[in-house]
Design a protein around this motif. Structure first.
Motif, PDB file in Angstrom:
ATOM      1  N   GLY A  89      48.666  48.830  30.228  1.00 62.90           N
ATOM      2  CA  GLY A  89      48.550  47.658  29.369  1.00 62.90           C
ATOM      3  C   GLY A  89      49.225  46.403  29.862  1.00 62.90           C
ATOM      4  N   ILE A  90      49.589  46.334  31.160  1.00 61.26           N
ATOM      5  CA  ILE A  90      50.182  45.121  31.731  1.00 61.26           C
ATOM      6  C   ILE A  90      49.080  44.330  32.428  1.00 61.26           C
ATOM      7  N   SER A  91      48.793  43.128  31.939  1.00 64.43           N
ATOM      8  CA  SER A  91      47.687  42.317  32.465  1.00 64.43           C
ATOM      9  C   SER A  91      48.217  40.966  32.952  1.00 64.43           C
ATOM     10  N   PRO A  92      48.152  40.690  34.257  1.00 64.72           N
ATOM     11  CA  PRO A  92      48.608  39.395  34.773  1.00 64.72           C
ATOM     12  C   PRO A  92      47.469  38.401  34.950  1.00 64.72           C
ATOM     13  N   VAL A  93      47.766  37.124  34.737  1.00 62.71           N
ATOM     14  CA  VAL A  93      46.863  36.026  35.084  1.00 62.71           C
ATOM     15  C   VAL A  93      47.649  35.124  36.023  1.00 62.71           C
ATOM     16  N   PHE A  94      47.374  35.247  37.318  1.00 63.31           N
ATOM     17  CA  PHE A  94      48.151  34.520  38.313  1.00 63.31           C
ATOM     18  C   PHE A  94      47.607  33.109  38.521  1.00 63.31           C
ATOM     19  N   GLN A  95      48.489  32.245  39.047  1.00 62.86           N
ATOM     20  CA  GLN A  95      48.093  30.869  39.340  1.00 62.86           C
ATOM     21  C   GLN A  95      47.031  30.839  40.437  1.00 62.86           C
ATOM     22  N   GLU A  96      47.135  31.760  41.390  1.00 65.66           N
ATOM     23  CA  GLU A  96      46.137  31.870  42.453  1.00 65.66           C
ATOM     24  C   GLU A  96      45.119  32.928  42.011  1.00 65.66           C
ATOM     25  N   PHE A  97      43.915  32.487  41.742  1.00 67.76           N
ATOM     26  CA  PHE A  97      42.917  33.332  41.101  1.00 67.76           C
ATOM     27  C   PHE A  97      42.544  34.533  41.977  1.00 67.76           C
ATOM     28  N   SER A  98      42.200  35.634  41.286  1.00 67.70           N
ATOM     29  CA  SER A  98      41.828  36.880  41.976  1.00 67.70           C
ATOM     30  C   SER A  98      40.342  37.176  41.822  1.00 67.70           C
ATOM     31  N   LEU A  99      39.564  36.171  41.459  1.00 64.71           N
ATOM     32  CA  LEU A  99      38.131  36.376  41.241  1.00 64.71           C
ATOM     33  C   LEU A  99      37.377  36.434  42.569  1.00 64.71           C
ATOM     34  N   VAL A 100      36.271  37.155  42.584  1.00 61.54           N
ATOM     35  CA  VAL A 100      35.389  37.201  43.757  1.00 61.54           C
ATOM     36  C   VAL A 100      34.348  36.093  43.604  1.00 61.54           C
ATOM     37  N   PRO A 101      34.353  35.073  44.451  1.00 59.21           N
ATOM     38  CA  PRO A 101      33.501  33.897  44.243  1.00 59.21           C
ATOM     39  C   PRO A 101      32.010  34.195  44.189  1.00 59.21           C
ATOM     40  N   SER A 102      31.543  35.182  44.953  1.00 58.30           N
ATOM     41  CA  SER A 102      30.101  35.439  45.054  1.00 58.30           C
ATOM     42  C   SER A 102      29.565  36.277  43.897  1.00 58.30           C
ATOM     43  N   LEU A 103      30.442  36.748  43.006  1.00 61.47           N
ATOM     44  CA  LEU A 103      30.018  37.546  41.861  1.00 61.47           C
ATOM     45  C   LEU A 103      29.979  36.690  40.601  1.00 61.47           C
ATOM     46  N   THR A 104      29.248  37.160  39.597  1.00 58.49           N
ATOM     47  CA  THR A 104      29.196  36.452  38.320  1.00 58.49           C
ATOM     48  C   THR A 104      30.483  36.698  37.539  1.00 58.49           C
ATOM     49  N   VAL A 105      30.643  35.968  36.441  1.00 60.17           N
ATOM     50  CA  VAL A 105      31.811  36.150  35.584  1.00 60.17           C
ATOM     51  C   VAL A 105      31.869  37.577  35.065  1.00 60.17           C
ATOM     52  N   GLU A 106      30.743  38.082  34.531  1.00 63.74           N
ATOM     53  CA  GLU A 106      30.758  39.430  33.955  1.00 63.74           C
ATOM     54  C   GLU A 106      31.005  40.495  35.028  1.00 63.74           C
ATOM     55  N   GLU A 107      30.491  40.286  36.236  1.00 67.09           N
ATOM     56  CA  GLU A 107      30.744  41.240  37.330  1.00 67.09           C
ATOM     57  C   GLU A 107      32.221  41.249  37.691  1.00 67.09           C
ATOM     58  N   ASN A 108      32.860  40.079  37.669  1.00 69.96           N
ATOM     59  CA  ASN A 108      34.298  40.018  37.927  1.00 69.96           C
ATOM     60  C   ASN A 108      35.092  40.692  36.818  1.00 69.96           C
ATOM     61  N   LEU A 109      34.658  40.494  35.578  1.00 73.18           N
ATOM     62  CA  LEU A 109      35.369  41.094  34.451  1.00 73.18           C
ATOM     63  C   LEU A 109      35.412  42.619  34.563  1.00 73.18           C
ATOM     64  N   PHE A 110      34.318  43.218  35.017  1.00 78.18           N
ATOM     65  CA  PHE A 110      34.222  44.677  35.052  1.00 78.18           C
ATOM     66  C   PHE A 110      34.446  45.266  36.441  1.00 78.18           C
ATOM     67  N   LEU A 111      34.854  44.426  37.400  1.00 74.20           N
ATOM     68  CA  LEU A 111      35.063  44.922  38.759  1.00 74.20           C
ATOM     69  C   LEU A 111      36.172  45.979  38.770  1.00 74.20           C
ATOM     70  N   GLY A 112      35.824  47.189  39.216  1.00 79.69           N
ATOM     71  CA  GLY A 112      36.795  48.280  39.241  1.00 79.69           C
ATOM     72  C   GLY A 112      36.886  49.051  37.942  1.00 79.69           C
ATOM     73  N   ARG A 113      36.187  48.585  36.904  1.00 79.50           N
ATOM     74  CA  ARG A 113      36.176  49.291  35.615  1.00 79.50           C
ATOM     75  C   ARG A 113      34.777  49.200  34.995  1.00 79.50           C
ATOM     76  N   GLU A 114      33.778  49.412  35.838  1.00 75.90           N
ATOM     77  CA  GLU A 114      32.381  49.337  35.421  1.00 75.90           C
ATOM     78  C   GLU A 114      32.059  50.418  34.386  1.00 75.90           C
TER      79      GLU A 114
END
Length: 512
Positions: A89-114
């Motif tokens: 239950g520890i969720s970080p939001v870092f200043q340097e984003f960890s998103l994958v640019p070539s994926l959609t928002v929803e794909e990033n949201l579920f990346l690794g927890r599809e």
């Protein structure tokens, strides 16, 4: 968004004792204590390089501590990984984003927890859940959009949504409002209040005193990797926090600048940009003064100075530099004309993070004979000059061969400022100069601007921080929806007048 109610709210949700962390040649944390209660927002406050980023990386499982104990919800945790941190239950939001640019928002949201069934992705179910979460958060965000098509503000929203998708017990927010508009910031604050009411603990990293006053329950001050003090936010003063952070008394946050406006150095007439972010703008900047441009995130103020420098294309209008038309602006040509630009996003646009400080500071002068002859770099001259400049700017530590990516936000800004001292320049364009840097580093940036102006330069400062742009500027333009809403000087230059220009624009739009 799933939250659990803590059955033992009297005990700390997170408890760290004696946490230390070493990197090569650097002791980033030195026996630090921290505890965060369920349902409280705990601010980490300190200068760049104080250890805040290292500490939240330890909490989120990115870095293992060298020594110390880590308890979460009463259980001692060892060998924490990012995956295990997320699972508990520890969720970080870092200043340097960890998103994958070539994926959609929803794909990033579920990346690794599809979500899958018999090895098949449940795309419709994931899309529905992503949209429901975004709606719950109140974000103006399309889950089907690719991340590299989003503005930085929308990428920040995607990061926050990603952190809140699963079970959340402790949310870590690192400078979360740096890219958000006032309205989006307000929604984030409402979300924080909701999470606190659901007994979620929050660690919040910010240099903005107004945010600390609005949100914090307690504040822990770090300095040089050490825990200095933990205070109740309600009974501590701004001066006390800043003094604990810096180790010295700071009487004035903004220097007194002797503005002596002289000739017009930058003259913009009826400028409209190709993307429509700036429309029919008229503006001028004189030597010997700071010209401020205020406005909310997305109002066009950043795009305006990027167009002057030659990064954003214009469709109509005229730019004049020192009275002469400047056609087809481009960064290299701008430098030769004596124009410097300091971007807000130091990571994406300002610095080559993997390269040494020396190379980052000298990259704008490789066309000068003092630094290169017949295409061959004069390394000894480069090294001596950059070392001298970084000493003037009090870079800490002063090793110019370190990678720029190893520096704190304040020191990264100093490396960019160092470029201004390597060649003859007369126009300085600053875009959000204090974003992501601490109070001590802000003071040094402001003093740098003061020296430029008093030496006769023309300085334009774009800022979303009203106190900053009001205090620094001699004349202030207010932008709203891509246009100049007001020009304020002297006694007119007040926060109330800036805000009223926004409201007046809204009222005019409603009447129309």
């Amino acid at each position: 968004m799933d939250v659990d109610v803590d059955p033992r709210p009297d005990k700390p949700l997170l408890q760290l004792r004696g946490i230390s962390k070493h990197f090569t040649g650097v002791r980033a944390l030195n026996r630090v204590d921290l505890d965060v209660r369920a349902g409280e927002l705990h601010v980490l406050f300190g200068e760049n390089g104080a250890g805040k980023s290292t500490l939240i990386n330890v909490v989120s499982g990115t870095f293992p501590p060298d020594e110390g104990t880590f308890h979460f919800d009463g259980e001692e945790i060892s060998h924490l990984t990012p995956q295990r941190a997320r699972a508990i239950g520890i969720s970080p939001v870092f200043q340097e984003f960890s998103l994958v640019p070539s994926l959609t928002v929803e794909e990033n949201l579920f990346l690794g927890r599809e979500i899958t069934s018999s090895g098949v992705l449940r795309a419709r179910q994931m899309r529905k859940r992503a949209q429901a979460l975004i709606d719950e958060l109140g974000f103006d965000l399309d889950p089907s959009r690719r991340v590299d098509d989003l503005s930085r503000a929308h990428q920040q929203m995607a990061e926050i949504a990603k952190a809140l998708l699963g079970k959340v017990r402790l949310l870590i927010l690192d400078e979360p409002t740096a890219s958000l508009t006032e309205r989006e910031t307000g929604r984030l604050f409402e979300l924080i209040a909701r999470l606190k009411s659901q007994n979620v603990g929050l660690i919040y990293v910010s240099h903005r005193m107004r945010e600390i006053r609005a949100l914090a329950d307690r504040v822990t001050v770090l300095r040089d990797g050490r825990h200095i003090r933990t205070l109740d936010a309600a009974t501590s003063t701004d001066g006390e926090l800043v003094e604990l952070m810096t180790g010295r008394k700071i009487d004035l946050l903004f220097p007194t600048i002797a503005h002596k406006p002289d000739k017009v150095m930058v003259d913009v007439e009826n400028l409209t940009l190709a993307d429509g972010s700036v429309r029919d703008v008229n503006l001028y900047a004189r030597t010997g003064e700071i010209t401020g441009i205020a406005g909310l995130v997305g109002c066009g103020k950043s795009e305006l100075i990027r167009a002057i420098y030659g990064i954003e294309p214009a469709t109509s209008g005229v730019i004049r530099i020192d009275g002469a038309p400047y056609e087809f602006p481009a960064p290299r040509r701008s430098l030769k004309r004596g124009i410097a630009y300091f971007p807000a996003n130091r990571i994406a646009e300002g610095l080559a993070l993997s390269r040494p400080i020396r190379e980052n500071a000298s990259m704008t002068v490789l066309d000068l004979p003092a630094f290169a002859r017949f295409g061959v770099l004069r390394q000894a001259a480069e090294r001596a000059r950059i070392a001298d400049i970084m000493a003037q700017l009090q870079l800490r530590p002063p090793n110019i061969e370190r990678a720029a990516g190893a520096l704190s936000g304040g020191n990264r800004q100093k490396v960019m400022l160092g470029r201004a001292l390597t060649r003859e320049l007369t126009v300085f364009l600053f875009d959000e100069p204090s974003v992501g840097i601490d109070v001590g580093a802000k003071l040094e940036v402001y003093e740098f601007m003061k020296r430029l102006v008093e030496a006769g330069a023309a300085v334009i400062v774009v800022s979303s921080e009203l106190p900053e742009v009001l205090a620094l500027s001699n004349r202030l333009y207010v932008m709203h929806h891509g246009r100049i809403a007001a020009e304020l000087t002297g006694a007119e230059k007040t926060e109330q007048n800036v805000l009223s220009s926004f409201f007046r624009d809204h009222l005019t739009a409603e009447v129309a």
